[in-house]
Write an enzyme that holds these catalytic residues in place. Structure first.
Site, PDB file in Angstrom:
ATOM      1  N   THR B  36     -20.738  29.879 -47.069  1.00 24.41           N
ATOM      2  CA  THR B  36     -21.024  28.937 -48.148  1.00 24.41           C
ATOM      3  C   THR B  36     -20.204  29.358 -49.360  1.00 24.41           C
ATOM      4  OG1 THR B  36     -22.759  27.607 -49.179  1.00 24.41           O
ATOM      5  CG2 THR B  36     -23.133  29.985 -49.150  1.00 24.41           C
ATOM      6  N   CYS B  42     -26.759  29.960 -57.935  1.00 24.98           N
ATOM      7  CA  CYS B  42     -27.357  29.681 -56.630  1.00 24.98           C
ATOM      8  C   CYS B  42     -27.402  30.963 -55.803  1.00 24.98           C
ATOM      9  CB  CYS B  42     -26.537  28.644 -55.875  1.00 24.98           C
ATOM     10  SG  CYS B  42     -26.497  27.053 -56.703  1.00 24.98           S
ATOM     11  N   HIS B  59     -28.001  27.614 -48.952  1.00 25.18           N
ATOM     12  CA  HIS B  59     -27.383  27.713 -50.286  1.00 25.18           C
ATOM     13  C   HIS B  59     -28.406  27.090 -51.241  1.00 25.18           C
ATOM     14  CE1 HIS B  59     -23.494  27.173 -52.848  1.00 25.18           C
ATOM     15  NE2 HIS B  59     -24.514  26.934 -53.637  1.00 25.18           N
TER      16      HIS B  59
END
Lengths: 203, 172
Positions: B36, B42, B59
């Protein structure tokens, strides 16, 4: 108020306000560098906020960004984004030497970029205030130099809890030697967007 | 049609690397790997099942849904994504007791004077809490700081590669 929910006239008004704001920002920059800069006719789109991380190229592309949280009668955020090359050109415009360091500008140079961008942000906001009669202030400006996806996402998360739409402005400041391409995201929260449209008679 | 640039672009998309979208979850097994991109505040959550050479990745963007969020069952939220990763792996045949977790991200991308706890820190706290609730050990982490990260979970070795412009490549 979502981007998709805005009428054609409301979108036009937002684009017009942002174009005038960008023009004021170019004038402010001209005064700062003490020579005339032209501004390229801006491309202005109103986009859903979730699209912000995807409109500038790859999520891993490095960019320099200055973010201002907005307070006053217009709340939300305003973000200037520039590629490493454009960051260098901004520094060169101001007579600074750009080292093209992969880590980005050092603390001094980053401070210079933040000052210039802060100036552009304040001129943009002053123009929006003049047109709408709404007071708008940049509460604080902060700098980051890293992957575009991560930076734009951070802004989406800060203002995205409330805002739905972003006005995405792309333009270039041009002098005899160079064109400095910049992108700006103006993200008023829904009440502020409503207030702006009310003031221009389009709510 | 088959210009060199065109061929290059096609070759660069490795079908064995499964990309997990922002706010998404995915399960894969070796020889595939899970990646990702551009984690800021995040958090990337990677679960690995050593015995089966498979794993799952999320994610996550926010700790939990607010009371008013319409789509509360979304992998954007750590509170939903972490149990969902476990559920997906168990459904594919994993024993939850054989899973181990590695996490990365949760940075503060812009310095702020704000007094509220940054979203990155809250994301990491919620991911840790959810892993504890699910009984999954946290084997390694690279969280916090002020830089963006791209991660890749290698499903044969369980190594999580963490790439950043600031610090280069790290293996967890």
């Amino acid at each position: 108020m979502r981007a998709e929910g805005l009428t054609a006239m409301q979108l036009d008004a937002l684009r017009e306000i942002s174009a005038i704001g960008a023009g004021h920002a170019a004038t402010a920059l001209s005064e700062l560098v003490e020579r005339t800069l032209r501004i390229e006719v801006p491309t202005i789109e109103v986009i859903p906020i979730e699209r912000m991380p995807y409109v500038l190229g790859g999520p891993e592309d490095v960019v320099g960004a200055v973010y201002a949280r907005l307070t006053g009668e217009i709340e939300g955020g305003l973000l200037y984004v520039a590629t490493p090359d454009a960051v260098c050109k901004i520094l060169e415009l101001l007579g600074e030497e750009c080292t093209h360091d992969p880590d980005g500008p050092d603390e001094h140079l980053a401070g210079v970029v933040v000052d210039v961008m802060g100036h552009l942000i304040r001129s943009f906001l002053a123009a929006v205030s003049a047109m709408t009669g709404l007071e708008a202030r940049a509460a604080e400006t902060s700098w980051a130099y890293d992957m575009a996806g991560a930076l734009l996402e951070a802004v989406v998360l800060e203002v995205g809890a409330r805002a739905d739409s972003a006005v995405f402005v792309r333009t270039a400041f041009i002098d005899a030697n160079r064109a400095v391409e910049v992108a700006m995201f103006f993200v008023p929260d829904p009440e502020s967007l409503g207030a702006i449209l009310t003031r221009v008679g389009l709510a | 049609m088959n210009s060199p640039a065109h061929m290059k672009a096609r070759l660069e998309v490795d079908p064995l690397v499964v990309e997990v979208a922002v706010g998404g979850v995915c399960v894969a097994s070796h020889p595939q790997s899970l990646t990702t991109l551009a984690l800021g505040s995040c958090v990337g959550v990677a679960l690995w099942d050593e015995g089966r050479g498979c794993g799952a990745m999320a994610h996550v963007m926010l700790p939990c849904a607010s009371q008013t969020t319409p789509d509360r069952e979304s992998a954007r939220f750590a509170s939903w994504a972490v149990p969902e990763l476990v559920r997906m792996l168990v459904e594919s045949g994993s024993d939850p007791r054989s899973l181990c977790a590695k996490i990365a991200g949760g940075a503060a991308m812009f310095r702020s004077n704000s007094t509220t706890t940054p979203v990155g820190q809250r994301n990491v706290a919620e991911v840790r809490h959810q892993l504890e609730v699910a009984g999954i050990p946290l084997c390694a982490e690279d969280t916090g700081g002020g830089h963006a990260r791209t991660i890749e979970l290698h499903l044969d070795s369980g190594v999580l590669s963490v790439r950043s412009y600031r610090l280069g490549l790290r293996h967890l």
